[in-house]
Scaffold this motif. Structure first.
Motif, PDB file in Angstrom:
ATOM      1  N   ILE A   7      18.238 -12.694 -20.259  1.00  0.00           N
ATOM      2  CA  ILE A   7      18.490 -11.904 -19.062  1.00  0.00           C
ATOM      3  C   ILE A   7      17.466 -12.279 -17.997  1.00  0.00           C
ATOM      4  N   ASP A   8      17.888 -12.228 -16.757  1.00  0.00           N
ATOM      5  CA  ASP A   8      17.002 -12.480 -15.619  1.00  0.00           C
ATOM      6  C   ASP A   8      16.446 -11.166 -15.107  1.00  0.00           C
ATOM      7  N   LEU A   9      15.170 -11.174 -14.723  1.00  0.00           N
ATOM      8  CA  LEU A   9      14.574 -10.040 -14.023  1.00  0.00           C
ATOM      9  C   LEU A   9      14.233 -10.499 -12.612  1.00  0.00           C
ATOM     10  N   ASN A  10      14.733  -9.785 -11.607  1.00  0.00           N
ATOM     11  CA  ASN A  10      14.432 -10.143 -10.226  1.00  0.00           C
ATOM     12  C   ASN A  10      13.770  -8.990  -9.485  1.00  0.00           C
ATOM     13  N   SER A  11      13.044  -9.325  -8.427  1.00  0.00           N
ATOM     14  CA  SER A  11      12.380  -8.297  -7.626  1.00  0.00           C
ATOM     15  C   SER A  11      12.346  -8.723  -6.165  1.00  0.00           C
ATOM     16  N   ASP A  12      12.379  -7.739  -5.266  1.00  0.00           N
ATOM     17  CA  ASP A  12      12.344  -7.987  -3.823  1.00  0.00           C
ATOM     18  C   ASP A  12      10.887  -8.122  -3.384  1.00  0.00           C
ATOM     19  N   LEU A  13      10.526  -9.300  -2.884  1.00  0.00           N
ATOM     20  CA  LEU A  13       9.127  -9.584  -2.573  1.00  0.00           C
ATOM     21  C   LEU A  13       8.989 -10.205  -1.180  1.00  0.00           C
ATOM     22  N   GLY A  14       7.754 -10.498  -0.793  1.00  0.00           N
ATOM     23  CA  GLY A  14       7.492 -11.093   0.515  1.00  0.00           C
ATOM     24  C   GLY A  14       7.774 -10.153   1.673  1.00  0.00           C
ATOM     25  N   GLU A  15       7.692  -8.848   1.430  1.00  0.00           N
ATOM     26  CA  GLU A  15       8.089  -7.878   2.455  1.00  0.00           C
ATOM     27  C   GLU A  15       6.927  -7.301   3.256  1.00  0.00           C
ATOM     28  N   SER A  16       5.719  -7.796   3.020  1.00  0.00           N
ATOM     29  CA  SER A  16       4.579  -7.364   3.838  1.00  0.00           C
ATOM     30  C   SER A  16       4.726  -7.950   5.240  1.00  0.00           C
ATOM     31  N   PHE A  17       4.108  -7.310   6.209  1.00  0.00           N
ATOM     32  CA  PHE A  17       4.236  -7.766   7.603  1.00  0.00           C
ATOM     33  C   PHE A  17       2.883  -7.663   8.285  1.00  0.00           C
ATOM     34  N   GLY A  18       2.221  -8.823   8.447  1.00  0.00           N
ATOM     35  CA  GLY A  18       0.899  -8.819   9.070  1.00  0.00           C
ATOM     36  C   GLY A  18      -0.085  -7.999   8.251  1.00  0.00           C
ATOM     37  N   GLN A  19      -0.701  -7.021   8.902  1.00  0.00           N
ATOM     38  CA  GLN A  19      -1.690  -6.177   8.227  1.00  0.00           C
ATOM     39  C   GLN A  19      -1.044  -5.080   7.376  1.00  0.00           C
ATOM     40  N   TRP A  20       0.276  -4.935   7.514  1.00  0.00           N
ATOM     41  CA  TRP A  20       0.989  -3.901   6.756  1.00  0.00           C
ATOM     42  C   TRP A  20       1.442  -4.483   5.419  1.00  0.00           C
ATOM     43  N   GLN A  21       0.905  -3.929   4.342  1.00  0.00           N
ATOM     44  CA  GLN A  21       1.148  -4.484   3.016  1.00  0.00           C
ATOM     45  C   GLN A  21       2.152  -3.654   2.225  1.00  0.00           C
ATOM     46  N   MET A  22       3.076  -4.334   1.565  1.00  0.00           N
ATOM     47  CA  MET A  22       4.043  -3.663   0.700  1.00  0.00           C
ATOM     48  C   MET A  22       4.071  -4.329  -0.666  1.00  0.00           C
TER      49      MET A  22
END
Length: 260
Positions: A7-22
């Motif tokens: 099974i594959d596990l996926n996640s939504d990433l790369g969503e930080s924006f400048g100084q705002w971290q997610m």
């Protein structure tokens, strides 16, 4: 129980924006096998996206374009009645941007997973679905499309010649008809890592899970999404991965399986 399943596990990433971290991309990339990386329309700044791409490559994680509506303020979660030609151009633009950044580090974008409102809309709206499919075919017909398990989008994409992988959500409740329970309803989002992990093991072993109505619902999925931006997301992803592997399930990207 030894199942010898994959099974594959996926996640939504790369969503930080400048100084705002997610989220915690670096830690999550040690757990998942596929990374849905933001392309700048709903989230993600070029520098942050490139950083996540580098981490994905370092961890041998497959890279996907997480395309969405042009909606930074709403994080891509607001519905848009967008024209077909505009949507085609938007999707091509986003895939192209991520592909360019990936190429700079000798990495490859291998699939597309729409984000938020776009994901939910094209699961059932054929006009916007076909625009998205056309965009993928125009820029790279070899890209795999990740789509909601049980949705009409799967057959539309396959009929257009795309490879498609159906997706289930680890932390979401389902109705007996296979649809996701609305986030507006109580019990729609699950928070207990052990409960979530056991449900995902049942999904892999039995091809479905228990709905919010208490009945078994079949869900045919080749990938499981473990969200990376909610509280306790990392611990939940780690628990799901651990539970699956402890029961003989191999975690591997669907792109590896397709290309074998």
């Amino acid at each position: 129980m030894i199942t010898n399943k994959i099974i594959d596990l996926n996640s939504d990433l790369g969503e930080s924006f400048g100084q705002w971290q997610m989220g915690n991309d670096e830690a999550m990339l040690k757990v998942v096998s596929s990374a849905n990386i933001a392309c700048g329309f709903h989230a993600g700044s070029p520098e942050g996206i490139l950083k996540t791409l580098k981490a994905a490559k370092l961890n041998n994680v497959s890279i996907g374009a997480h395309v969405g509506y042009p909606d930074l303020v709403g994080f891509g979660r607001r519905n848009m009645d967008i024209g077909s030609e505009e949507l085609i151009a938007d999707v091509i633009y986003q895939i192209g941007a991520l592909t360019g950044l990936a190429k700079s580090i000798d990495a490859e974008v291998s699939y597309v997973k729409p984000h938020g409102a776009l994901y939910n809309t094209i699961a059932h709206d054929k006009r916007q679905a076909m625009a998205t499919i056309d965009a993928i075919r125009l820029i790279n017909p070899h890209l795999v499309l990740v789509a909601l398990a049980g949705s009409p989008l799967i057959s539309w994409a396959k009929e257009s010649g795309l490879n498609v992988v159906a997706e289930a959500f680890a932390d979401r409740a389902y109705h007996t008809d296979g649809t996701l329970v609305s986030r507006k309803e109580v019990g729609a989002v699950l928070h207990d890592p052990d409960i979530v992990a056991n449900r995902m093991l049942q999904l892999v072993n039995e091809g479905g899970l228990i709905s919010i109505e208490g009945e078994f619902v079949e869900i045919d999925a080749g990938s499981i999404c473990v969200h990376g931006d909610s509280m306790g997301a990392l611990a939940m992803a780690q628990r799901v991965s651990q539970q699956l592997q402890n029961n003989g399930v191999k975690i591997a990207s669907f792109t590896d399986v397709i290309n074998e």
